[in-house]
Design a protein around this motif. Sequence first.
Motif, PDB file in Angstrom:
ATOM      1  N   ALA A  97      11.457   6.417   1.923  1.00 37.58           N
ATOM      2  CA  ALA A  97      12.597   6.560   0.967  1.00 37.58           C
ATOM      3  C   ALA A  97      12.509   7.627  -0.040  1.00 37.58           C
ATOM      4  O   ALA A  97      13.770   8.354  -0.280  1.00 37.58           O
ATOM      5  CB  ALA A  97      12.825   5.107   0.227  1.00 37.58           C
ATOM      6  N   ASP A  98      11.419   7.865  -0.423  1.00 40.65           N
ATOM      7  CA  ASP A  98      11.137   8.794  -1.553  1.00 40.65           C
ATOM      8  C   ASP A  98      10.076  10.006  -1.256  1.00 40.65           C
ATOM      9  O   ASP A  98       9.549  10.788  -2.219  1.00 40.65           O
ATOM     10  CB  ASP A  98      11.115   8.612  -3.044  1.00 40.65           C
ATOM     11  CG  ASP A  98       9.734   7.436  -2.812  1.00 40.65           C
ATOM     12  OD1 ASP A  98       9.211   7.236  -1.885  1.00 40.65           O
ATOM     13  OD2 ASP A  98       9.609   6.734  -3.934  1.00 40.65           O
ATOM     14  N   TYR A 122       4.387   6.871  -2.322  1.00 41.38           N
ATOM     15  CA  TYR A 122       5.805   7.258  -1.951  1.00 41.38           C
ATOM     16  C   TYR A 122       5.891   6.896  -0.379  1.00 41.38           C
ATOM     17  O   TYR A 122       4.892   6.735   0.211  1.00 41.38           O
ATOM     18  CB  TYR A 122       5.701   8.857  -1.845  1.00 41.38           C
ATOM     19  CG  TYR A 122       5.627   9.301  -3.289  1.00 41.38           C
ATOM     20  CD1 TYR A 122       7.069   9.696  -3.833  1.00 41.38           C
ATOM     21  CD2 TYR A 122       4.451   9.903  -3.826  1.00 41.38           C
ATOM     22  CE1 TYR A 122       6.952  10.268  -5.091  1.00 41.38           C
ATOM     23  CE2 TYR A 122       4.757  10.434  -4.902  1.00 41.38           C
ATOM     24  CZ  TYR A 122       5.746  10.761  -5.752  1.00 41.38           C
ATOM     25  OH  TYR A 122       5.698  11.219  -6.880  1.00 41.38           O
ATOM     26  N   TYR A 137       9.817  13.731  -2.617  1.00 40.18           N
ATOM     27  CA  TYR A 137       9.409  14.202  -3.815  1.00 40.18           C
ATOM     28  C   TYR A 137       7.571  14.191  -3.843  1.00 40.18           C
ATOM     29  O   TYR A 137       7.359  14.738  -5.061  1.00 40.18           O
ATOM     30  CB  TYR A 137       9.749  13.119  -4.822  1.00 40.18           C
ATOM     31  CG  TYR A 137      11.396  12.976  -4.582  1.00 40.18           C
ATOM     32  CD1 TYR A 137      11.961  14.192  -4.901  1.00 40.18           C
ATOM     33  CD2 TYR A 137      11.983  11.968  -4.108  1.00 40.18           C
ATOM     34  CE1 TYR A 137      13.704  14.069  -5.177  1.00 40.18           C
ATOM     35  CE2 TYR A 137      13.431  11.758  -4.224  1.00 40.18           C
ATOM     36  CZ  TYR A 137      14.119  12.759  -4.557  1.00 40.18           C
ATOM     37  OH  TYR A 137      15.600  12.899  -4.586  1.00 40.18           O
TER      38      TYR A 137
END
Length: 521
Positions: free
Chosen positions: A443-444, A440, A447
């Motif tokens: 951007a992510d 990760y 999560y």
Amino acid sequence: MSRLQHGFVVVLLMVAAGNLLIWKTSRTSIIYADGLRYIRQAKVIEAGEIVGGLLKSIDHPAYPVAIALAHGLEGGEAPLDWQRAAQMASVMAGILLVLPLYLVALELVGGRVAWMACVLCFGAPVMSNVLADVLSEGTFLLFWTWGVWAGLRFLKDGRFAWLAPMIAATILAYFTRPEGLLLPLTMTATLALMPALKSTRLEWSRWWAAVGLLVIVPALVIAPFMISKGGVGTKPAIARLIGTAAPSGAEAVERNRPFDPNQSVVKTYLVAAKVVFESIRDAVTIPILVLVPIGLYRAKRNARSARQALFLTLLLVISFLGLMRLHATGGYCSPRHAMIPAMMLIPFAALAVDHLLRWVTIPGRLIGAPGEAIRPGPIFWLLAIAALILPSVPRHQAPLNGPFAAYRDAAEWLTDHVQPGEKVVDLTGWSQFYGDYPGYTFADVIYAGADQDARWVVAREAHVYGKWDYCEILRSLIGPLQPETIVPKGADPDQARVYIFDRKVPGDLVLMGTPSDVVRR
């Protein structure tokens, strides 16, 4: 000089530029973070996913296409193979940039000092560093500078044949970076103002034809691409710049520093103007910038084309205003973003050197020739160039992106610890790229807290202890854990210290989760 002599000079400059850029690539500590995105896009293009690689990616495709082509020659699938291919594409663009840069200098300051203009441009650390890194600016500037030269020739000669290469270069520059549209915008503004100035007027029939070509032809070629992108570009900065999106939040990650929401619009733009000037100053370098006003004055005295002067003035003004808008809406502007005005200003420093050396005379009595006045020879030109470039030598010698080299060290450390199936959380993406790990990035990262395989967290001190939203997310992943290691040991104050955390504890994985208040922001 004859064309053959000009050609010989250009070849020598290309060889010198190539040696400089190749030497810089050999001293790459780590590629610029944006380069990871270009390499990912190049991989998509090479895999044959044309729509995803050319039309649906966040970045415009010309530079990733160049990387894919270079990778076809370079071969290999290791991270360093892709890095070499990407830097090869940048270096080739930098070498080829010498020719249009020389031609632009010929138009702006004449053949006597065009070679020096090129030397001073590559002598500026920002430009040569960017051209050696994995960044799209080299490819962009190659097309852009060809377009500027063709535009200058059109304004000088009035021949419509010059509009064709200018429009072609504009289209290629736009397919590299959205700023490519600045060129036809500036030329159209130049044509719009020309009728108001007696010295720049063009016959009306030719005026309408020129404006029509500049508007219609690029629109026909670029419009389908814009439609697929949903606008001029998909980067948030572009939407903020043109007003289709709100400015960045007060604590947005892209801002150089938090924004005071109570700050007036006037102060916002005054601060932006200051930052833009500082960016141009650093891109040009102070010793060179000091000479630019002298060169501009001499160029005005020797002006060969009022139309060219109008075009250049508008280009500089529009560039400056665009960069001000970039900072006012996004909170950032660096010397890298100021390379367009820097490239246009540096040739005038070369003209100033020529003027000053012509103005200086050496009393003959000092060298045993009383009654004579000696003009400075070539050795004084070399001394002048040395005086302008030597202050920047330490910046040239510094490894590319050296302060962040620890991320490569982190990737090497993880090689002995990451097990198959485990993921790495690293906001920058550097350790995942150099170690070829899944995981990760910024951007992510929200999560990552719910992923049982997200075992390793790599973060530098500023991210671990910072006050930004994404720092809170990182701390929620780390919890009370202590780093497994810190690289490098005993880091230099100018070098980032990178922490590596292992979220695997006896019995289970530390899943602190992601704070809901952070996710909502």
